[in-house]
Design a protein around this motif. Sequence first.
Motif, PDB file in Angstrom:
ATOM      1  N   GLY A   1       0.815  -1.219   0.000  1.00  0.00           N
ATOM      2  CA  GLY A   1       0.000   0.000   0.000  1.00  0.00           C
ATOM      3  C   GLY A   1       0.838   1.254   0.000  1.00  0.00           C
ATOM      4  O   GLY A   1       0.575   2.186  -0.766  1.00  0.00           O
TER       5      GLY A   1
ATOM      6  N   ARG B   1       0.470   1.173  -4.085  1.00  0.00           N
ATOM      7  CA  ARG B   1      -0.911   1.607  -4.325  1.00  0.00           C
ATOM      8  C   ARG B   1      -1.162   3.060  -3.984  1.00  0.00           C
ATOM      9  O   ARG B   1      -2.033   3.702  -4.567  1.00  0.00           O
ATOM     10  CB  ARG B   1      -1.886   0.692  -3.552  1.00  0.00           C
TER      11      ARG B   1
ATOM     12  N   LEU C   1      -0.224   4.496  -7.320  1.00  0.00           N
ATOM     13  CA  LEU C   1      -0.958   3.928  -8.451  1.00  0.00           C
ATOM     14  C   LEU C   1      -2.435   4.289  -8.441  1.00  0.00           C
ATOM     15  O   LEU C   1      -3.013   4.641  -9.476  1.00  0.00           O
ATOM     16  CB  LEU C   1      -0.872   2.394  -8.389  1.00  0.00           C
ATOM     17  N   ASP C   2      -3.060   4.187  -7.276  1.00  0.00           N
ATOM     18  CA  ASP C   2      -4.515   4.339  -7.227  1.00  0.00           C
ATOM     19  C   ASP C   2      -4.975   5.762  -7.549  1.00  0.00           C
ATOM     20  O   ASP C   2      -5.899   5.943  -8.358  1.00  0.00           O
ATOM     21  CB  ASP C   2      -5.076   3.853  -5.885  1.00  0.00           C
ATOM     22  N   PRO C   3      -4.384   6.797  -6.961  1.00  0.00           N
ATOM     23  CA  PRO C   3      -4.801   8.148  -7.351  1.00  0.00           C
ATOM     24  C   PRO C   3      -4.571   8.406  -8.842  1.00  0.00           C
ATOM     25  O   PRO C   3      -5.419   8.997  -9.510  1.00  0.00           O
ATOM     26  CB  PRO C   3      -3.915   9.062  -6.500  1.00  0.00           C
TER      27      PRO C   3
ATOM     28  N   ARG D   1      -6.691   5.330 -10.863  1.00  0.00           N
ATOM     29  CA  ARG D   1      -8.083   5.031 -10.484  1.00  0.00           C
ATOM     30  C   ARG D   1      -8.795   6.231  -9.878  1.00  0.00           C
ATOM     31  O   ARG D   1      -9.980   6.154  -9.542  1.00  0.00           O
ATOM     32  CB  ARG D   1      -8.129   3.885  -9.470  1.00  0.00           C
TER      33      ARG D   1
ATOM     34  N   TYR E   1      -7.465   7.577  -3.472  1.00  0.00           N
ATOM     35  CA  TYR E   1      -6.512   6.908  -2.579  1.00  0.00           C
ATOM     36  C   TYR E   1      -7.100   5.579  -2.129  1.00  0.00           C
ATOM     37  O   TYR E   1      -8.318   5.469  -1.941  1.00  0.00           O
ATOM     38  CB  TYR E   1      -6.225   7.792  -1.359  1.00  0.00           C
ATOM     39  N   PRO E   2      -6.238   4.557  -1.923  1.00  0.00           N
ATOM     40  CA  PRO E   2      -6.761   3.274  -1.424  1.00  0.00           C
ATOM     41  C   PRO E   2      -7.350   3.454  -0.018  1.00  0.00           C
ATOM     42  O   PRO E   2      -6.712   4.058   0.849  1.00  0.00           O
ATOM     43  CB  PRO E   2      -5.522   2.367  -1.377  1.00  0.00           C
TER      44      PRO E   2
ATOM     45  N   SER F   1      -5.607  12.142 -11.730  1.00  0.00           N
ATOM     46  CA  SER F   1      -5.961  11.002 -12.583  1.00  0.00           C
ATOM     47  C   SER F   1      -6.172  11.404 -14.038  1.00  0.00           C
ATOM     48  O   SER F   1      -6.770  10.645 -14.811  1.00  0.00           O
ATOM     49  CB  SER F   1      -7.195  10.289 -12.028  1.00  0.00           C
TER      50      SER F   1
ATOM     51  N   ASP G   1      -4.641  -4.747 -13.368  1.00  0.00           N
ATOM     52  CA  ASP G   1      -5.347  -3.934 -12.376  1.00  0.00           C
ATOM     53  C   ASP G   1      -5.295  -2.438 -12.650  1.00  0.00           C
ATOM     54  O   ASP G   1      -6.102  -1.685 -12.095  1.00  0.00           O
ATOM     55  CB  ASP G   1      -4.760  -4.191 -10.974  1.00  0.00           C
ATOM     56  N   TYR G   2      -4.321  -1.977 -13.431  1.00  0.00           N
ATOM     57  CA  TYR G   2      -4.144  -0.522 -13.563  1.00  0.00           C
ATOM     58  C   TYR G   2      -4.016  -0.043 -15.008  1.00  0.00           C
ATOM     59  O   TYR G   2      -4.772   0.808 -15.456  1.00  0.00           O
ATOM     60  CB  TYR G   2      -2.916  -0.074 -12.763  1.00  0.00           C
TER      61      TYR G   2
END
Length: 492
Positions: free
Chosen positions: A250, A254, A257-259, A262, A265-266, A291, A378-379
């Motif tokens: 995390g 992540r 990656l997530d912001p 996706r 934030y995770p 993003s 996933d991304y």
Amino acid sequence: APTPSSSGPVAFPDGFLWGTATAAYQIEGAGAEGGRRDSIWDAFCRIPGAVRDGDDGMVACDHYHRYRDDVALMKGLNLDTYRFSTSWARVVPDGRTVNREGLDFYSRLVDELLGAGILPWLTLYHWDLPQALEERGGWPERDTAYRFADYAVTMHEALGDRVGVWTTLNEPWCSAFLGYTSGAHAPGRKSPEAGLAAAHHLMLGHGLATSALRELAPEATLGITLNFTVSDPVDPTDPADVDAARRDDGMFNRIFLDPILRGAYPADILDDVAHLGLADLVLPGDLELISTPIDVLGVNYYNGGAVSARPQHAGGGAPEGTAGPDGAREDTVLWETRSPNPVPDGIHHHSRGLPTTDMGWEVQPEGLTRLLVRLQQDYAGPRDTALFVTENGAAYPDAVQADGSVDDQDRLEFVDAHLRAVKDAIDAGADVRGYFAWSLMDNFEWALGYAKRFGLVHVDYGTQERTVKASGRWYAGVARDNALPARPAARE
Ligand code: PNW
């Protein structure tokens, strides 16, 4: 018996890009020339004990003066592309005013590359914040993100028609958490809150710059490079180890990656850092900017880690004299025994007894296959973003022969094994379009100074003489053939 793909020749897809990578502060030198002023790395190098042997980047590989020879060297290595960074402190030395002379250097470099048929791949920020901006608060300050976007537009106005690929940041994890939380890197601050604020504002700077460049040049190829680990629980049946691996993944992977891919934030990480004030810094609209769609995701991979909730007992699996508790080598203490992340408690990296490089990092090629396949699924895949390995390579001490040659079979085998891992990922569906070896030549390895050598080309720092190593000659053949030859050991 080894399968053909594990030892035989391996062809890469048509159009696969072969490159090498460097960064401005690690190679340029000319620290006080052409109007350049201090970056945070110049200031950090002056702190006694901050950098091994008191080394700094004032001269480095003198690339500022030798760039023509260095581009000729790249051409001789058959490179399709060259990933370099521009120094913000050279282009905007006081953080506000553009220095024409700084821009001109990069303009000459880009023309030289194009003349040699090499695609310029530009990174806007590889860790060298103008010291003037650090003095106004640095990355924990929101304003720095806006200054970064201004600098990005300045660079694009100067070079936009000639640079193939634009990436904003190199490894924001390092800038944020090594720079502002563990203090192992410039500017050497030690605060979990500052590290998280830096992380958010680095990403905001990425988002502001990406959306500004997209508006200026709708057809531009834009992206970012992140550093990744592969977090495996030491004991997959122990919920505490599984949770430690979740948090390690995390805070390394992540949280960036997530912001970016996706738009959020995770949730588990937001929970873990709730006491550190991150949520208060995220203003309405930030995540939409962060993003902004990107065309390429740069993947830097050196190794993964075996993660546990418990410290590893000294001697437990670690070969004597190579790795201490938690796999950290005495002489390469970037992490000490503590994770540099803002919430480090209960995260311990264990040695698995794998072979290590001169950084003390375990050699784990199969981790790269798993990482690329995961990123695709996933991304990158869902966002139609292409993957490039923008850094991978190894430090080993160079044995220079009497005739001056360097026979670095260890480095050659490292790159060979990781390229086979990339091909395995491509075969499993990852859209990987290129590979950059770190690094073109030996250079200033940050807090470890000139003691660690990552180059495909050897640099004699006394004479600045460059010598292509065995790994470099081998890589030139790979780039020419778009294929790996049979594995060195298999040739015998
Ligand atoms: C990367 N870690 O740095 C950088 O992008 C390069 O400039 C550097 O020379 C190269 O890898 C080798 O170190 C990292 O502690 C430094 O996890 C430290 C870490 C990761 C990457």
